[in-house]
Design a protein around this motif. Structure first.
Motif, mmCIF file in Angstrom:
data_model
loop_
_atom_site.group_PDB
_atom_site.id
_atom_site.type_symbol
_atom_site.label_atom_id
_atom_site.label_comp_id
_atom_site.label_asym_id
_atom_site.label_seq_id
_atom_site.Cartn_x
_atom_site.Cartn_y
_atom_site.Cartn_z
ATOM 1 N N VAL A 60 94.243 65.677 35.298
ATOM 2 C CA VAL A 60 95.523 65.286 34.681
ATOM 3 C C VAL A 60 96.534 64.935 35.782
ATOM 4 N N PRO A 61 96.744 63.665 36.038
ATOM 5 C CA PRO A 61 97.686 63.265 37.100
ATOM 6 C C PRO A 61 99.101 63.793 36.868
ATOM 7 N N ALA A 62 99.540 63.825 35.612
ATOM 8 C CA ALA A 62 100.903 64.303 35.328
ATOM 9 C C ALA A 62 101.064 65.756 35.748
ATOM 10 N N TYR A 63 100.037 66.555 35.531
ATOM 11 C CA TYR A 63 100.065 67.968 35.929
ATOM 12 C C TYR A 63 100.119 68.091 37.442
ATOM 13 N N ARG A 64 99.292 67.314 38.109
ATOM 14 C CA ARG A 64 99.226 67.343 39.559
ATOM 15 C C ARG A 64 100.574 66.918 40.157
ATOM 16 N N THR A 65 101.155 65.877 39.590
ATOM 17 C CA THR A 65 102.452 65.387 40.080
ATOM 18 C C THR A 65 103.550 66.422 39.863
ATOM 19 N N LEU A 66 103.527 67.071 38.702
ATOM 20 C CA LEU A 66 104.562 68.062 38.373
ATOM 21 C C LEU A 66 104.513 69.245 39.331
ATOM 22 N N LEU A 67 103.324 69.774 39.581
ATOM 23 C CA LEU A 67 103.206 70.916 40.492
ATOM 24 C C LEU A 67 103.571 70.519 41.917
ATOM 25 N N ALA A 68 103.195 69.334 42.309
ATOM 26 C CA ALA A 68 103.530 68.877 43.666
ATOM 27 C C ALA A 68 105.042 68.770 43.827
#
Length: 597
Positions: free
Chosen positions: A581-589
């Motif tokens: 899930v790119p959105a999840y990865r972006t949010l945590l980053a």
């Protein structure tokens, strides 16, 4: 599964138009509070009426003394008439004492019981209500408005009845003594009645404005006291002072208008009785000179008429008190009339396991607003920990608030161990669910009392264990240990210390469901790591929902739910979402960059 409960958006009425009072009949709401004291009320009014009768008998005895022993020199009557007058005076004193005894207890109980019911109602009303009302407005209703009602019920109402009775009886006696002079008194009463009716309407409106402005000013004072650190830190003392000054000046001007209105009315009430007295003295003297009445009758007439001066002059004060009391009753009724949308269910949750399920849950803040949450579906088995991840404003806190019913769902349902949370008593539900918030609330009590708020019977060993889990053992090193008062809102502690005490409070409750709403946000990285390590054992034995912004917090969870656009878009393990899930990865980053910035 469709909900068996009627679904409706929470709707709590905002305060009514505060410049237009509602119905004065709100004073009738006080009847249930007076009913237990009916015998004291009977005693109070009976002794008051008897007192009026005794006081009005004295002038008639005086007439008998003047027309008998004084004028006709009937000395034999002087002693019994004098003893009668003395006995009447002593009786009046005793009647006043009994009246005040009955009055004081009744009024004090009325105020205490009404304040207790108001406090209970405020505690029972849901979050929507408190989010729409200023705390100063609520405070002024529980304090100043109740005092206003107490003063009226203890003084104004009684004397309103007594004075009206006295006016009627005295007028009747004056007409019986010498009807031409009695007619003069009746004619003088007409303008007083007309002006009083006009005064009542104006005073009611201006009293409401004053009381509401007092509430607004109380809110400013409270906000300044609670937020003094922010005010000082941003150098906004002059700005806040100007806001206070504006409110104080507005209240001052309205209060002056109120005083001017009352002073004009009271001056009018002073002039009419005195002018009438001059006319009565003149006409009475002429009547005595023509032998139309005796000297004793004229003295009794003047004495009885003088007894009307206090009822007439006090009319302004009593009417003002009545208007203020009706306004206060109206303001208090705005709270008592508000029905809570969150009420007890019939079921008890016995030995909860913590199986938490969201079924097609949706929520909106008002009937005219859009859904904040929609189509939320989650199934958390007992012992499961879910990390809830989402951007700021995505509805994470709102979602977690639905579990202990701080808000009620407006669609779908939430169940614990198969029970719809709306079917459970609030006590059993909130004993099974404990929450710790990112903005922790501590009360002006000892550290121990704050920690054991959810479980007062906890032992010292259990308290210490909770402190160790939350890394809050600093509380033992406070000046008086756990007995140290932490001050209002816990302002004597740092933000991280407040969060750790709030976490200890939630852990100590040993809930079946533990909700942690970004509870570790104020902790440094080292302390956070220690808390997370200790929390693993706690979360292993309970169902947990953890609002997370950092990857380290997410690692506490068995599952992760991504909240986007008001709904859960992805559920899986941290590694699964990170990989797919790119959105999840972006949010945590982004969150990690913000933490390390």
């Amino acid at each position: 599964m469709p909900s068996e409960h009627p679904v409706q958006a929470p709707s709590i009425a905002a305060p009514s138009n505060r410049t237009t009072p509602r119905r004065s009949q709100n004073l009738w709401r006080l009847r249930p509070y007076l009913r237990p004291h009916k015998w004291r009320l009977v005693t109070m009014f009976t002794t008051a009426i008897l007192g009026v009768g005794v006081s009005l008998t004295v002038p008639l005895v005086t007439r008998a003394i003047i027309d008998g022993p004084v004028t006709r020199r009937e000395i034999d009557l002087l002693l019994p008439l004098g003893l009668l007058a003395l006995g009447l005076s002593i009786s009046e004193v005793l009647l006043v004492w009994v009246r005040r005894w009955a009055q004081s207890r009744t009024v004090s109980d009325l105020e205490a019981n009404l304040r207790n019911d108001l406090y209970i109602r405020l505690q029972a009303l849901p979050m929507e209500f408190h989010s729409r009302w200023q705390s100063g407005q609520l405070l002024s209703r529980v304090t100043a408005d109740l005092s206003t009602i107490r003063r009226f019920m203890g003084f104004g109402l009684l004397f309103l009845v007594i004075n009206i009775l006295q006016l009627v009886v005295v007028t009747f006696l004056l007409l019986r003594l010498y009807w031409p002079l009695g007619v003069v008194v009746l004619v003088a009463a007409a303008p007083i009645i007309i002006v009083s009716l006009k005064f009542e309407k104006k005073y009611l409106a201006i009293s409401r404005r004053v009381q509401d402005q007092q509430g607004d000013l109380a809110t400013r004072i409270e906000e300044s006291a609670v937020g003094f650190r922010v005010i000082k830190a941003f150098g906004r003392r002059e700005h806040v002072k100007k806001q206070f000054d504006d409110g104080a000046v507005k209240l001052y001007e309205t209060s002056v208008d109120k005083v001017r209105l009352a002073s004009r009315f009271w001056t009018f009430l002073e002039v009419i009785p005195n002018l009438t007295l001059v006319i009565v003295l003149l006409l009475g003297a002429l009547a005595v000179g023509r032998h139309s009445i005796t000297l004793g009758t004229l003295v009794a007439f003047i004495t009885l008429m003088l007894s009307l001066i206090w009822p007439v002059e006090s009319l302004g004060t009593i009417l003002a008190m009545a208007q203020e009391a009706m306004t206060s009753a109206d303001r208090i009724s705005e709270i008592l009339d508000t029905e809570s949308t969150i009420t007890d269910g019939p079921d008890e949750l016995v030995d909860p396991r913590g199986h938490l399920v969201f079924e097609n849950v949706s929520f909106r803040f008002g009937p005219d607003s859009a859904d904040v949450l929609h189509d939320i579906n989650l199934d958390l088995a007992p012992g499961t920990t879910l990390a809830l991840v989402g951007a700021t404003g995505s509805g994470k806190t709102t979602l977690t608030s639905l579990v202990p019913r701080l808000y009620d769902v407006t669609g779908g349902r939430i169940t614990i161990d198969g029970h719809d949370v709306r079917d459970l008593t609030l006590k059993s539900l909130r004993s099974a669910v404990a929450s710790a918030f990112d903005d922790p609330t501590l009360f002006s009590m000892s550290a121990r009392e704050n920690i054991t708020l959810g479980r007062p019977d906890a032992t010292d060993a259990e308290v210490q264990q909770a402190l160790e889990i939350a890394q809050a053992t600093f509380a033992n090193e406070l000046p008086w240990g756990l007995e140290t008062r932490v001050g209002e809102q816990g302002m004597s502690l740092s933000g991280g210390q407040r969060q750790r005490l709030a976490l200890a409070r939630a852990v100590l409750a040993r809930p079946a469901v533990l909700v942690l709403d970004d509870t570790l946000s104020a902790l440094d990285v080292h302390t956070e790591a220690l808390v997370e390590e200790a929390l693993r054992n706690v979360l292993a034995a309970t169902t947990g929902i953890v609002v997370a912004h950092r990857a380290s917090t997410v690692m506490l969870a068995d599952q992760v739910a991504l909240l986007e656009g008001g709904t859960i878009t992805h559920v899986g393990t941290h590694q699964e979402l990170l990989a797919t899930v790119p959105a999840y990865r972006t949010l945590l980053a982004a969150e990690e960059e913000e933490v390390h910035a």
